[in-house]
Design an enzyme around this catalytic site. Structure first.
Site, PDB file in Angstrom:
ATOM      1  N   PRO A  96      41.550  30.270  35.677  1.00 28.61           N
ATOM      2  CA  PRO A  96      42.426  30.547  34.540  1.00 28.61           C
ATOM      3  C   PRO A  96      43.568  31.487  34.936  1.00 28.61           C
ATOM      4  CG  PRO A  96      40.252  31.550  34.228  1.00 28.61           C
ATOM      5  CD  PRO A  96      40.175  30.721  35.466  1.00 28.61           C
ATOM      6  N   SER A 103      44.607  33.679  40.259  1.00 32.73           N
ATOM      7  CA  SER A 103      45.068  32.299  40.179  1.00 32.73           C
ATOM      8  C   SER A 103      46.378  32.080  40.954  1.00 32.73           C
ATOM      9  CB  SER A 103      45.200  31.932  38.702  1.00 32.73           C
ATOM     10  OG  SER A 103      46.343  31.223  38.443  1.00 32.73           O
ATOM     11  N   ASP A 149      44.913  40.763  46.867  1.00 36.67           N
ATOM     12  CA  ASP A 149      44.665  39.418  46.334  1.00 36.67           C
ATOM     13  C   ASP A 149      44.930  38.350  47.402  1.00 36.67           C
ATOM     14  OD1 ASP A 149      44.273  40.800  44.013  1.00 36.67           O
ATOM     15  OD2 ASP A 149      45.595  39.579  42.773  1.00 36.67           O
TER      16      ASP A 149
HETATM   17  C1  MEV Z   1      45.302  42.695  40.806  1.00 41.84           C
HETATM   18  O1  MEV Z   1      44.407  41.671  41.136  1.00 41.84           O
HETATM   19  C2  MEV Z   1      44.900  43.964  41.484  1.00 41.84           C
HETATM   20  C3  MEV Z   1      45.827  45.134  41.230  1.00 41.84           C
HETATM   21  O2  MEV Z   1      45.253  46.240  41.917  1.00 41.84           O
HETATM   22  C4  MEV Z   1      47.221  44.875  41.721  1.00 41.84           C
HETATM   23  C5  MEV Z   1      47.311  44.793  43.233  1.00 41.84           C
HETATM   24  O3  MEV Z   1      46.430  45.295  43.935  1.00 41.84           O
HETATM   25  O4  MEV Z   1      48.310  44.259  43.700  1.00 41.84           O
HETATM   26  C6  MEV Z   1      45.881  45.498  39.755  1.00 41.84           C
END
Ligand code: MEV
Length: 315
Positions: A96, A103, A149
């Protein structure tokens, strides 16, 4: 025709603080995948099809911020191919969107792998290369991503990650006991860019307070890694609860997330916290095979829209 996939991801510990150089832990969510298929064109030019988004356009008509077009331009630059053969890229995803499960990074990584392979340069598409290119695309969408990510979806393995100017520090770690997680969706979609930007503004306004919060999260990630390596799930659960409290301090939780976290704890989860950028999206609860069904039922009663079970197996 070639195709490639990339998984979703779950941040176990350290989201947001990881943007500020503190360690974080993330694992792939391999039961949800993004898939990219590249086939020879049946028309002149590059055609981009994303059935989930109702998109079917030619690259020449794509807006400068079109996410798939941005990936193609990145790959073209990286492999030094100013012109591409006629082709069609079809992208689909089970992950999602805007829900904290990576995603965007997964779609990007899948397109990079499929396109590199189609262009005959699949040998270039190492995990490190795919991760680096995915990061470039993440920057376009998210402003100041930490890099966690793209790393976890490109390497598709659990990572202990530290953002560093000199090159991100990435360590695999061992899992001593299976970790049973429930991943519950609030159904609220939320923009990572907005949440990350809000934390940055608050950090700029109150640097000492936010540095202390980030330190708190960093210490939790260090302790959590030790607990995962020791198979100490009770400690791990307590660390999740602590991490969620810091995320509330950062204002990235939400009433829906807090409701699910409380419901999981009351139903016997070892720990629970939001996962990802927050303000919506998903939370995770650490359960045992014995408590899983009760916690799952409590999460649905508390408003969870979908719940996935994910197990991190011993390595
Ligand atoms: C997003 O999945 C994780 C955050 O820590 C942003 C990032 O690390 O780029 C909120």
């Amino acid at each position: 025709m070639v195709s490639a996939t990339a998984p979703g991801k779950i941040i176990l510990f350290g989201e947001h603080a990881v943007v500020y150089g503190r360690p974080a832990i993330a694992v792939p969510l391999s039961q949800l995948k993004a898939t990219a298929v590249v086939s020879p064109g049946t028309q002149p030019g590059i055609r981009l099809i994303a059935p989930d988004l109702g998109q079917d356009i030619m690259l020449t008509d794509a807006s400068p911020d079109d996410p798939i077009a941005a990936v193609i331009w990145q790959v073209q630059t990286a492999v030094n191919r100013p012109t591409l053969p006629d082709l069609t890229i079809t992208v689909s995803s089970q992950i999602p969107v805007a829900s904290g499960l990576g995603s965007g990074a997964a779609i990007t990584a899948a397109v990079i792998r499929a396109l590199a392979s189609f262009l005959g340069v699949g040998h270039l598409a190492t995990n490190a290369w795919v991760s680096a290119l995915t990061y470039e695309v993440e920057k376009i969408h998210h402003g100041t991503p930490s890099g966690i990510d793209n790393t976890v979806v490109a390497y598709e393995m659990p990572v202990y990650f530290v953002r560093q100017a000199s090159g991100n520090h990435l360590e695999p770690f061992t899992v001593a006991q299976p970790l049973h997680l429930l991943v519950a969706d609030t159904g609220v979609r939320s923009s990572t860019r907005v949440a990350v930007g809000d934390v940055r503004r608050q950090w700029q306004a109150a640097p000492e307070k936010f540095e202390a919060i980030f330190d708190g999260c960093g210490h939790i990630a260090v302790a959590a890694r030790a607990a995962i390596e020791a198979g100490d799930t009770a400690t791990l659960g307590a660390l999740m609860v602590e991490n969620h409290a810091w995320l509330q301090e950062m204002t990235v939780s939400s009433p829906e997330l807090d409701t699910l976290v409380t419901a999981a704890a009351n139903a016997g989860a070892l720990g629970a916290k939001l996962s990802g950028a927050g303000r919506g999206g998903n939370m995770i609860a650490l359960v045992t095979p014995k408590t899983a069904a009760t916690v799952r039922a409590a999460l649905y009663t508390a408003g969870a829209k979908t719940i996935l079970a994910a197990t991190l197996e011993p390595s």
